[in-house]
Scaffold this motif. Structure first.
Motif, mmCIF file in Angstrom:
data_model
loop_
_atom_site.group_PDB
_atom_site.id
_atom_site.type_symbol
_atom_site.label_atom_id
_atom_site.label_comp_id
_atom_site.label_asym_id
_atom_site.label_seq_id
_atom_site.Cartn_x
_atom_site.Cartn_y
_atom_site.Cartn_z
ATOM 1 N N ASP A 162 0.696 -1.014 0.014
ATOM 2 C CA ASP A 162 -0.137 -0.122 -0.118
ATOM 3 C C ASP A 162 0.902 1.220 -0.035
ATOM 4 N N PRO A 163 1.330 1.887 -1.157
ATOM 5 C CA PRO A 163 2.391 2.940 -1.117
ATOM 6 C C PRO A 163 1.964 4.060 -0.502
ATOM 7 N N ARG A 164 3.140 4.490 0.195
ATOM 8 C CA ARG A 164 2.849 5.760 1.171
ATOM 9 C C ARG A 164 2.697 7.156 0.135
ATOM 10 N N ASP A 212 5.940 3.971 -7.435
ATOM 11 C CA ASP A 212 6.924 4.060 -8.666
ATOM 12 C C ASP A 212 8.243 3.388 -8.387
ATOM 13 N N ARG A 213 9.037 3.286 -7.125
ATOM 14 C CA ARG A 213 9.825 2.754 -6.921
ATOM 15 C C ARG A 213 9.668 1.050 -6.602
ATOM 16 N N ALA A 248 9.238 -0.473 -10.244
ATOM 17 C CA ALA A 248 10.442 -0.584 -10.922
ATOM 18 C C ALA A 248 11.369 -1.815 -10.408
ATOM 19 N N LEU A 249 10.945 -2.533 -9.183
ATOM 20 C CA LEU A 249 11.582 -3.640 -9.033
ATOM 21 C C LEU A 249 11.031 -5.051 -9.681
ATOM 22 N N LEU A 250 9.778 -4.813 -10.169
ATOM 23 C CA LEU A 250 9.043 -6.102 -10.532
ATOM 24 C C LEU A 250 9.870 -6.697 -11.862
ATOM 25 N N PRO A 251 10.209 -6.286 -12.711
ATOM 26 C CA PRO A 251 11.067 -6.811 -13.805
ATOM 27 C C PRO A 251 12.135 -7.481 -13.225
ATOM 28 N N GLY A 252 12.996 -7.290 -12.412
ATOM 29 C CA GLY A 252 13.966 -7.871 -11.753
ATOM 30 C C GLY A 252 13.479 -9.320 -10.912
ATOM 31 N N LEU A 253 12.567 -8.989 -10.248
ATOM 32 C CA LEU A 253 12.018 -10.238 -9.508
ATOM 33 C C LEU A 253 11.449 -11.257 -10.818
ATOM 34 N N HIS A 254 10.982 -10.803 -11.849
ATOM 35 C CA HIS A 254 10.313 -11.710 -12.722
ATOM 36 C C HIS A 254 11.796 -12.238 -13.301
ATOM 37 N N ASP A 255 12.731 -11.732 -13.584
ATOM 38 C CA ASP A 255 14.073 -12.273 -14.085
ATOM 39 C C ASP A 255 14.681 -13.435 -13.172
ATOM 40 N N THR A 256 14.455 -13.206 -11.949
ATOM 41 C CA THR A 256 15.313 -13.746 -10.751
ATOM 42 C C THR A 256 14.430 -15.123 -10.473
ATOM 43 N N GLY A 257 12.829 -15.081 -10.800
ATOM 44 C CA GLY A 257 12.193 -16.187 -10.513
ATOM 45 C C GLY A 257 12.340 -17.627 -11.162
#
Length: 885
Positions: free
Chosen positions: A832-834, A840-841, A844-853
């Motif tokens: 729940d973003p502040r 947005d920050r 921005a992490l999501l593509p990296g998480l997907h690649d790591t999976g």
């Protein structure tokens, strides 16, 4: 075992004389050009056209029907299958996929001058992945061969049809096969996680589930059990399970068949879910004991009950005592307990060799396959016995008693016209009794050619037309296994009832399924868009009931822009339990009922439904089905889809579809019920569900460790209820690094033994919660996850756990939470973003998480055309999602 049909027993030579309705049709040979084309793909030696060799393929295990194919093609790989299908499609030639031919419904026979496409050469285990408990196989792999390959790794493939030494995985997928141990472990659909399929026009598609990043209707579930009518499976990914630590087998001896049936209910009433509960009656016992398969059963017994328990070794002796107590309370004269593998094999012999022994006592055998609610077993068995006596027939019963799947066998000689007529009359009456008891026409053997005539008796015109429509979408030319499953002529559809639309200035809550159908039909007639609201009662619930927000790894629902004037359907008034049958471990409820309300209603009976989705007990069951929600408990119990027996769906056409039923095993027709899971309002509004329940665990314990030991704990194979990495949740998981949490369910002895196993691998736990405190921690975690404004699922494989959890740590530092299934894979994120910058920050992490999976997202077949069948006017907002149309 067989479907309703006549099998010629091998112990007797075929004789001339009157015969049952065996049909042989003249076959038009292949045109020389077509023959050359097919041989050019597979090679001349793998194209069979010789009439004598084709005899092998004119029937399957059910010899009542005989249809010689025009040819048999044996491709060697998926590419050859696709080329063969394209050639036959272009030539307008029907074809049928065929595995080992052990089916018992006539489903693998080539009709209409058809060609058999056999999978015998496609028999390789392509990839064995013990670390992630998965295997990828070709369709011609024999069921038992897979388990032989996985056993050295301490894993098995759980579904075990009685023909498992011969039947193939492709056939198991086509029929959604079960087996004696599916009472505890479930049928094929629970274990198939991905498929490669050659569609009827030759297109090759990849179908995956949510573990591979698919978000939408369950296409894998639709294809499992489709009886080869939707295409040809060329690759199968299945989940494996650890070998049980201990096994106990018992044999109860009873004076009557009905007493054995009462014992089944008594065992389940004691909170046990055995691995298997199988009954053989006196007629079967005598046949076995007179054969080379003799097992030492007393021939004076009215019935024998085989009970198998497995699990943690330390808890089994207590369960054995409870089973023995239940059997004796139900009138057992004797209870035998196996003390060695040899004794266990002997106790099973009377059940497993039953069909092989029946050829000694009659030349012909008609085998029924129907499922009834377990609590109705004694009553139904008594009526079957009366039917046999009235028609002067010998009836031998051998069946899966734990899930009510009956196999009454009528023994006779087809050369006696009078006896044959009595058999056919008795068979019809048995089917009548099973249907009247709330059962279905086939629990595991399928419809095929044999039971099409019965489909109208258990399925409404609306459902039959829906199944036919799905088939037309996938096979518009009608070339893939024609003449199977559905009747040749569909019943007429009743006219739609159109009611006055409710006010369109806010959510509209129908009071009944009928009212929802009238509103939906009215909206379609008026061209008014419809948004499905799901009925969730918490403020953060998504509008379409999916509970997932948008993001690059999970597009989530993307409703089209709706005009101000639209119908917003919610299920706020569709609440409450409709019917709860504790003896059958089933419950029917309205879709707006929350999980918490369901659990509270079940608690007095000592039962529960093991689901812990995002939102926890605030989540409605309709929402959970629409979004295919799962949670940590999927590790020990499976997903909601695995225990969903039935549902009522109001389509975008305003039609009411009663999908499934209220019995545990049901393969009557194509699995539209499973397809609707995850459809997020794109097929319509779910108004009612029927679920399989479980006994509430005696002990509920949660232990916490440092996050680094998670995969080490998973590698022990302990049968945990849940094993998760959590970060950003309730203490002690509130830190970005998080904790590993193991939830243990069972008896005091079994939970203590599991805890010792885990402690030996991971060291002393950081903390331990018991009973209500354990339940409360997991509920707090689920509620926190459900309230995130941004919620996503990222596909992962379990052995990438360290990389995935490390990559998710920055997400948690943004104020979010993260959870990872350490056994099954799958990362769940909530935030729940502040403020907008924080959101947005995090994104921005999501593509990296997907690649790591470590999982490649494959969307495969577009479900849009299938969904169009349920909403031809396009009024349902939920269907307008990226990639669907």
């Amino acid at each position: 075992k067989g479907a309703s049909g006549i099998v010629r027993c091998a112990a007797h030579s075929p004789r001339t004389g009157p015969s049952v309705s065996i049909t042989r049709t003249s076959v038009e040979p292949l045109a020389p050009s077509l023959e050359r084309s097919l041989a050019g793909v597979v090679g001349a030696r793998h194209l069979i056209t010789d009439p004598d060799r084709l005899l092998v393929y004119e029937s399957d295990g059910l010899t009542q029907y005989r249809h010689r194919p025009a040819a048999v093609v044996l491709p060697g790989d998926a590419g050859e299958v696709a080329r063969v299908v394209r050639i036959l499609h272009d030539a307008g030639r029907p074809y049928v996929p065929r595995g080992a031919g052990t089916g018992l419904s006539g489903g693998a026979l080539a009709l209409e001058n058809g060609v058999v496409i056999g999978t015998a050469r496609m028999n390789r285990i392509l990839h064995l992945d013990p670390a992630n408990r998965r295997a990828v196989v070709e369709p011609g792999v024999v069921n038992a061969s897979l388990t032989r390959a996985t056993l050295p790794h301490g894993l098995i493939y759980a579904p075990d049809p009685s023909s498992q030494s011969a039947c193939t995985l492709g056939g198991n997928v086509a029929e959604n096969s079960g087996g004696p141990h599916c009472l505890k472990y479930g049928v094929t659909s629970r274990y198939v996680t991905a498929l490669q399929v050659v569609l009827p026009d030759g297109e090759v598609v990849e179908l995956t589930d949510e573990d591979r990043g698919w978000t939408g209707p369950d296409r894998v579930g639709l294809f499992v059990g489709s009886e080869g009518c939707f295409g040809i499976v060329t690759r199968i990914e299945v989940a494996l399970v650890p070998v049980a630590g201990g096994v106990r087998t018992l044999l109860g001896i009873f004076d009557t068949l009905e007493a054995a049936g009462h014992a089944v209910t008594a065992i389940m009433d004691r909170g046990l879910v055995p691995a298997a509960l199988e009954i053989v009656d006196q007629e079967t016992i005598r046949a076995v004991e007179a054969s080379i398969f003799r097992a030492g059963y007393p021939t004076s017994a009215g019935a024998a009950l085989v009970v198998e328990l497995d699990g943690v070794e330390e808890g089994l002796d207590r369960e054995v005592a409870l089973v023995e107590e239940a059997c004796r309370a139900s009138g057992a004269d004797e209870v035998r307990i196996a003390h060695s593998d040899e004794e266990r094999t002997a106790l099973w012999a009377g059940r497993k060799k039953a069909f092989g022994a029946m050829g000694r006592i009659a030349p012909d055998l008609l085998v029924q396959d129907a499922t009834v609610p377990r609590s109705r077993l004694p009553e139904v068995l008594a009526k079957i016995g009366e039917i046999g006596r009235r028609h002067r027939l010998r009836v031998a019963n051998v069946f899966h008693a734990g899930d009510g799947n009956l196999h009454p066998n009528l023994l006779f000689d087809r050369n006696d016209p009078d006896e044959l007529a009595r058999v056919e009359a008795a068979s019809q009456e048995i089917m009548d009794v099973c249907i009247a008891a709330g059962g279905t026409i086939t629990g595991e053997h399928g419809v095929g050619l044999d039971k099409r005539k019965h489909m109208e008796r258990v399925l409404s015109p609306e459902v039959l037309h829906a199944m036919a429509g799905v088939r037309r979408v996938l096979d518009p030319e009608g070339l893939c296994n024609p003449g199977k499953v559905l009747p040749d002529r569909l019943p007429e559809l009743p006219p739609l009832s159109t009611g006055t639309l409710p006010p369109l200035d806010g959510p509209a809550a129908p009071a009944s399924t009928a009212e929802a159908a009238e509103w939906m039909a009215g909206a379609r007639e008026a061209g008014v868009p419809v948004r499905i609201g799901g009925g969730a009662r918490r403020s953060t619930a998504s509008e379409n009931g999916s509970g997932d927000a948008t993001g690059p790894t999970d597009p989530g629902p993307r409703p089209r822009e709706l005009p101000e004037r639209h119908l917003h359907l919610v299920t706020h008034r569709l609440v409450g339990i409709v019917e709860h049958s504790p003896a059958d471990l089933t419950v029917s409820l309205r879709a707006g009922t929350t999980l918490g309300e369901l659990q509270a209603a079940l608690r007095p009976s000592g039962q529960w439904f093991p689901l812990d989705p995002p939102g926890g007990e605030e989540t409605t069951l309709g929402e959970a089905m629409a979004a295919a929600h799962t949670g940590p408990l999927r590790t020990g119990y499976g997903r909601l889809r695995d225990h969903l027996l039935g549902a009522t769906l109001v389509t975008g056409e305003g039609r009411v579809l009663e999908l499934g039923g209220r019995v545990v095993k049901n393969v009557a027709g194509f699995d539209l019920l499973r397809f609707a899971v995850g459809s997020r309002g794109a097929m319509g509004l779910v108004t009612r569900l029927t679920l399989r329940l479980f006994p509430r665990p005696i002990v509920d314990r949660t232990l916490f460790w440092e996050p680094s030991v998670g995969r080490t704990l998973a590698a022990t194979g302990a049968p945990v209820a849940a094993l998760e990495w959590h970060a950003g949740g309730p203490e002690p998981a509130h830190t970005p690094e998080g904790v590993t949490a193991a939830r243990l369910h069972g008896s005091e002895a079994s939970v203590a033994a599991m805890a010792r196993t885990l402690e030996a691998a991971g060291g002393t736990p950081l903390a331990t919660l018991e009973g209500a405190a354990s339940e409360a921690w997991w509920e707090a975690r689920a509620r926190a996850e459900g309230r995130g404004a941004l919620r996503l699922r990222v596909p992962t494989v379990p052995d990438r756990a360290l990389a995935v959890t490390g990559a998710a740590t920055p997400w948690v530092r943004e104020g979010g939470s993260a959870s990872l299934h350490l056994v099954d894979g799958g990362l769940r994120l909530a935030l729940d973003p502040r403020d907008s910058e924080s959101g947005d920050r995090a994104r921005a992490l999501l593509p990296g998480l997907h690649d790591t999976g470590g999982v490649e997202r494959i969307d495969g077949m577009n479900p849009g055309p299938l969904l169009h069948h349920f909403d031809s006017a396009g009024i349902l907002a939920g269907r307008w999602r990226e990639g669907w149309l």
